[in-house]
Design a protein around this motif. Structure first.
Motif, mmCIF file in Angstrom:
data_model
loop_
_atom_site.group_PDB
_atom_site.id
_atom_site.type_symbol
_atom_site.label_atom_id
_atom_site.label_comp_id
_atom_site.label_asym_id
_atom_site.label_seq_id
_atom_site.Cartn_x
_atom_site.Cartn_y
_atom_site.Cartn_z
ATOM 1 N N THR A 1 0.861 -1.210 0.029
ATOM 2 C CA THR A 1 -0.041 -0.023 0.039
ATOM 3 C C THR A 1 0.798 1.098 0.169
ATOM 4 N N GLU A 2 0.712 2.101 -0.876
ATOM 5 C CA GLU A 2 1.420 3.381 -1.074
ATOM 6 C C GLU A 2 0.587 4.685 -0.761
ATOM 7 N N ARG A 3 -0.716 4.382 -0.741
ATOM 8 C CA ARG A 3 -1.705 5.598 -0.376
ATOM 9 C C ARG A 3 -2.740 5.051 0.929
ATOM 10 N N ILE A 4 -2.521 5.864 1.947
ATOM 11 C CA ILE A 4 -3.195 5.332 2.994
ATOM 12 C C ILE A 4 -4.172 6.502 3.173
ATOM 13 N N LEU A 5 -5.565 6.246 2.859
ATOM 14 C CA LEU A 5 -6.780 6.902 2.894
ATOM 15 C C LEU A 5 -7.424 7.103 4.276
ATOM 16 N N VAL A 6 -7.524 7.958 5.127
ATOM 17 C CA VAL A 6 -8.104 8.073 6.516
ATOM 18 C C VAL A 6 -9.171 8.950 6.792
ATOM 19 N N HIS A 7 -10.222 8.448 7.166
ATOM 20 C CA HIS A 7 -11.394 9.459 7.426
ATOM 21 C C HIS A 7 -10.759 10.444 8.196
ATOM 22 N N GLU A 8 -11.275 11.952 7.833
ATOM 23 C CA GLU A 8 -10.908 13.185 8.313
ATOM 24 C C GLU A 8 -10.943 13.174 9.785
ATOM 25 N N SER A 9 -12.079 12.466 10.583
ATOM 26 C CA SER A 9 -12.224 12.530 12.006
ATOM 27 C C SER A 9 -11.163 11.805 12.737
ATOM 28 N N VAL A 10 -10.402 10.796 12.142
ATOM 29 C CA VAL A 10 -9.747 10.193 13.189
ATOM 30 C C VAL A 10 -8.308 10.135 12.512
ATOM 31 N N VAL A 11 -7.925 10.914 11.547
ATOM 32 C CA VAL A 11 -6.568 10.962 10.936
ATOM 33 C C VAL A 11 -5.548 11.826 12.057
ATOM 34 N N GLU A 12 -5.951 12.535 12.887
ATOM 35 C CA GLU A 12 -5.012 13.135 13.900
ATOM 36 C C GLU A 12 -4.633 11.855 15.056
ATOM 37 N N ALA A 13 -5.709 11.126 15.326
ATOM 38 C CA ALA A 13 -5.488 10.230 16.335
ATOM 39 C C ALA A 13 -4.557 8.976 15.636
ATOM 40 N N PHE A 14 -4.846 8.719 14.387
ATOM 41 C CA PHE A 14 -4.295 7.390 13.504
ATOM 42 C C PHE A 14 -2.676 7.733 13.268
ATOM 43 N N VAL A 15 -2.373 9.090 12.707
ATOM 44 C CA VAL A 15 -1.039 9.272 12.351
ATOM 45 C C VAL A 15 -0.020 9.028 13.429
ATOM 46 N N ARG B 1 1.137 9.518 -7.946
ATOM 47 C CA ARG B 1 0.377 8.585 -9.032
ATOM 48 C C ARG B 1 1.328 7.414 -9.781
ATOM 49 N N GLU B 2 2.785 7.513 -9.348
ATOM 50 C CA GLU B 2 3.590 6.640 -9.868
ATOM 51 C C GLU B 2 3.889 5.694 -8.628
ATOM 52 N N GLU B 3 4.166 4.372 -9.014
ATOM 53 C CA GLU B 3 4.705 3.368 -8.059
ATOM 54 C C GLU B 3 6.160 3.635 -7.580
ATOM 55 N N THR B 4 6.210 3.914 -6.236
ATOM 56 C CA THR B 4 7.354 4.166 -5.815
ATOM 57 C C THR B 4 8.389 2.718 -5.566
ATOM 58 N N PHE B 5 7.690 1.926 -4.749
ATOM 59 C CA PHE B 5 8.124 0.451 -4.835
ATOM 60 C C PHE B 5 9.364 0.779 -3.653
ATOM 61 N N GLY B 6 9.025 1.198 -2.359
ATOM 62 C CA GLY B 6 9.868 1.718 -1.399
ATOM 63 C C GLY B 6 9.335 1.712 -0.137
ATOM 64 N N PRO B 7 9.853 2.155 0.914
ATOM 65 C CA PRO B 7 9.191 2.225 2.245
ATOM 66 C C PRO B 7 8.867 3.555 2.486
ATOM 67 N N VAL B 8 7.810 3.924 1.640
ATOM 68 C CA VAL B 8 7.068 4.983 1.562
ATOM 69 C C VAL B 8 5.623 5.237 1.289
ATOM 70 N N ALA B 9 5.021 5.925 2.310
ATOM 71 C CA ALA B 9 3.409 5.927 2.142
ATOM 72 C C ALA B 9 2.914 7.322 2.354
ATOM 73 N N SER B 10 1.914 7.543 1.772
ATOM 74 C CA SER B 10 1.329 9.129 2.088
ATOM 75 C C SER B 10 -0.112 8.850 2.546
ATOM 76 N N ILE B 11 -0.336 9.946 3.579
ATOM 77 C CA ILE B 11 -1.638 10.019 4.220
ATOM 78 C C ILE B 11 -2.205 10.979 3.408
ATOM 79 N N TYR B 12 -3.626 10.573 2.942
ATOM 80 C CA TYR B 12 -4.531 11.355 2.536
ATOM 81 C C TYR B 12 -5.968 11.316 3.256
#
Ligand code: NAD
Length: 534
Positions: free
Chosen positions: A308-322, A401-412
């Motif tokens: 998974t390179e894209r972590i989509l988090v509901h806006e109400s829980v993102v501050e607790a999750f990160v 949009r491109e596949e990074t294929f490394g230990p990098v994920a982004s929060i949206y």
């Protein structure tokens, strides 16, 4: 086939675990039994990612060697396909036992060639054993002749017969060399084919080790031959001689292979890249979500096609999750050695490190926020990169949009389920997806709307990948065809329909006119309409 001697250790000259500087020639030489190389081949030295030092010295196959590998496999294939399928299946089941018996040696070799953490290597070893068991037990039934309803009930007896394709060419990548080098060969072999395998050059010794276990399990000599060399050099020659091609790698190279196969009018199965998303709903258990997401994005240092390179988090829980995820990433142990203990391993090569660094640097230069990591770790090992979490990633950044294929994920973040599904689908890829939620029904309903070949609810990849009875593969630019399940076996066969017609044929019988015969047929079709069709 010959009677089997008791299993010997695959590696007889193993140094102490943790102190492997290289795979010595004395280890590699006996494993070259299945390799097809000329009498005085050119050689190449591979690099051990943990240290940057020499990993192994390998002989290189030429295009003539590739032709020879196919010719040998073609000869051996005839006798192999004549064997009862249950006898072929026994080889897979014995291989299953040998893989488990010899796991320490296999893991040592794979770690040396890839620099991965042992827990990641162990996961793919389990996959290798489970796949051989699955096809060894379930495969013979799938390959059995099938009775199919004929055009005229009773009068037409029709059977579907599965013939092997012939010799299958397999081109496998470096990221999961225990699993991907052989698990696609197992169903091809069970179906009665020969195989020519071109493993990634960097992970050739792992592949050779596994093939030597297949030989020990009773696979006839010459049926599965390994050719050694770089993909762009050998790949076209493998495709040129194959009756079917199984390729795992990037979408870019997948398109090249598909073109070559199209020219030759042969089939291919392509398992390609992904830009997978995990959706964390408002009601998700956040501790568990952090644990699942850590594995989803950082297993195998992120060099995982279904990762998974894209972590989509509901806006109400993102501050607790990160903070939960950041804490887990900062606690990951990075131990550059063969053996247990590391939470995450190295990247495979300088090239991969360069690509990962370029993606992160580009994102940071365009305004992305680094929540943790964000830099190479030369103090740990030459190709290590810190587990990295980013926020504020926007479409003009390459890693969006491109596949990074490394230990990098982004929060949206997202507000509604509909928005989350639209974001997950907003990519050219369609490989894998995940939904984390306490409402399993809602999660399963969302899963149907995510356009990826596999979707996991309350897991990220293992649940769907490990369900070997179900097909696995990509939609959109993530591939063509499937591995696993019946589809992963039957694709290696050429279906043939054999119909035996009795008593009446297709021409008008007993002096009737064509018109009378057509009328009779119309009556018959009407009465047959309710008959169950299989
Ligand atoms: P890549 O496509 O560059 O290389 C894959 C393999 O193909 C390598 O062994 C390479 O040597 C070989 N190759 C390169 N050019 C070739 C050619 N012209 N003809 C034949 N073979 C050629 O990919 P990579 O960057 O090394 O591997 C990572 C990619 O593989 C990622 O995109 C990842 O998502 C994908 N992958 C997909 C799956 C899956 O099951 N969908 C599994 C693992 C990896």
């Amino acid at each position: 086939m010959t009677a089997q001697a008791p299993s010997r250790p695959l590696v007889t000259s193993a140094p102490e675990p943790g102190a492997w500087p290289a795979l010595p020639d004395s280890l590699v030489a006996p494993l070259l039994r299945s390799a097809v190389v000329g009498p005085s081949p050119a050689t190449v030295r591979t690099v051990a990612p943990f240290t940057g030092d020499h990993a192994a010295t390998l002989p290189i196959s030429t295009p003539d060697d590739v032709a020879h590998a196919f010719a040998m496999a073609r000869r051996a294939q005839r006798a192999w396909s004549d064997l009862p399928v249950k006898q072929r299946a026994r080889v897979l089941l014995r291989f299953h036992d040998l893989v488990l018996e010899q796991q320490a040696s296999i893991l040592d070799i794979a770690q040396t060639e890839t620099g991965k953490a042992r827990r990641d290597a162990s996961e793919e070893l389990a996959d290798c054993a489970l796949t051989s068991r699955y096809y060894g037990i379930a495969g013979p039934r799938m390959l059995a002749d099938e009775r199919v309803q004929g055009v005229f009930p009773v009068l037409t007896q029709t059977r579907l017969v599965h013939h092997p394709k012939g010799v299958v060419g397999i081109i496998s990548p470096w990221n999961y060399p225990i699993s991907l080098a052989v698990t696609d060969a197992l169903p091809a072999l069970l179906a009665g084919n020969g195989v020519v395998l071109r493993p990634d050059l960097q992970t050739t010794v792992t592949a050779l080790g596994l093939v030597s276990l297949l030989l020990e399990a009773g696979l006839p000599e010459g049926l599965l031959n390994v050719v050694i060399g770089d993909g762009p050099d050998l790949g076209p020659h493998v495709v040129e001689h194959s009756d079917y091609v199984m390729f795992t790698g990037s979408t870019r190279v997948g398109r090249i292979i598909a073109q070559q196969c199209g020219e030759r009018l042969i089939g291919c199965s392509l398992e390609l890249g992904g830009k997978n998303a995990v959706i964390i709903r408002e009601d998700a258990d956040l501790e568990r979500s952090a644990e699942i997401t850590e594995r989803a994005s950082f297993a195998n240092a992120g060099q995982l096609c279904i990762g998974t390179e894209r972590i989509l988090v509901h806006e109400s829980v993102v501050e607790a999750f990160v903070p939960l995820l950041v804490a887990r990433l900062e606690a990951l142990r990075l131990v550059p050695k063969v053996g247990w203990g590391a939470g995450m391993g190295s990247l495979i090569s300088a090239k991969q490190l360069e690509k990962v660094s370029a993606h992160v640097d580009d994102a940071v230069a365009k305004g992305a926020l680094v929540l943790t990591g964000g830099r190479p770790l030369p103090e740990v090992g030459p190709f290590y990169y810190a587990p990295t979490l980013l926020r504020g990633v926007t479409p003009e950044m390459a890693l969006c949009r491109e596949e990074t294929f490394g230990p990098v994920a982004s929060i949206y973040t997202f507000r509604t389920d509909d928005e989350a599904v639209a974001m997950a689908n907003d990519t050219e890829y369609g490989l894998n997806g995940a939904v984390l939620t306490r409402d399993v029904r809602a999660g399963a309903a969302m899963a149907r709307r995510i356009m990826t070949g596999t979707v996991n609810v309350n897991e990220a990849y293992g649940a769907a990948w490990g369900s070997l009875g179900a097909p696995m593969g990509g939609m959109k630019a993530s591939g063509l065809g499937r591995r696993h399940g019946e589809e992963g076996l039957i694709k290696y066969t050429e279906p043939q329909t054999i119909s035996v017609q009795r008593l009446i044929g297709f021409g008008a019988p007993f002096g009737r006119t064509d018109e009378q015969w057509a009328g009779l047929m119309t009556t018959a079709f009407r009465s047959l309409k309710t008959l169950r069709v299989k």
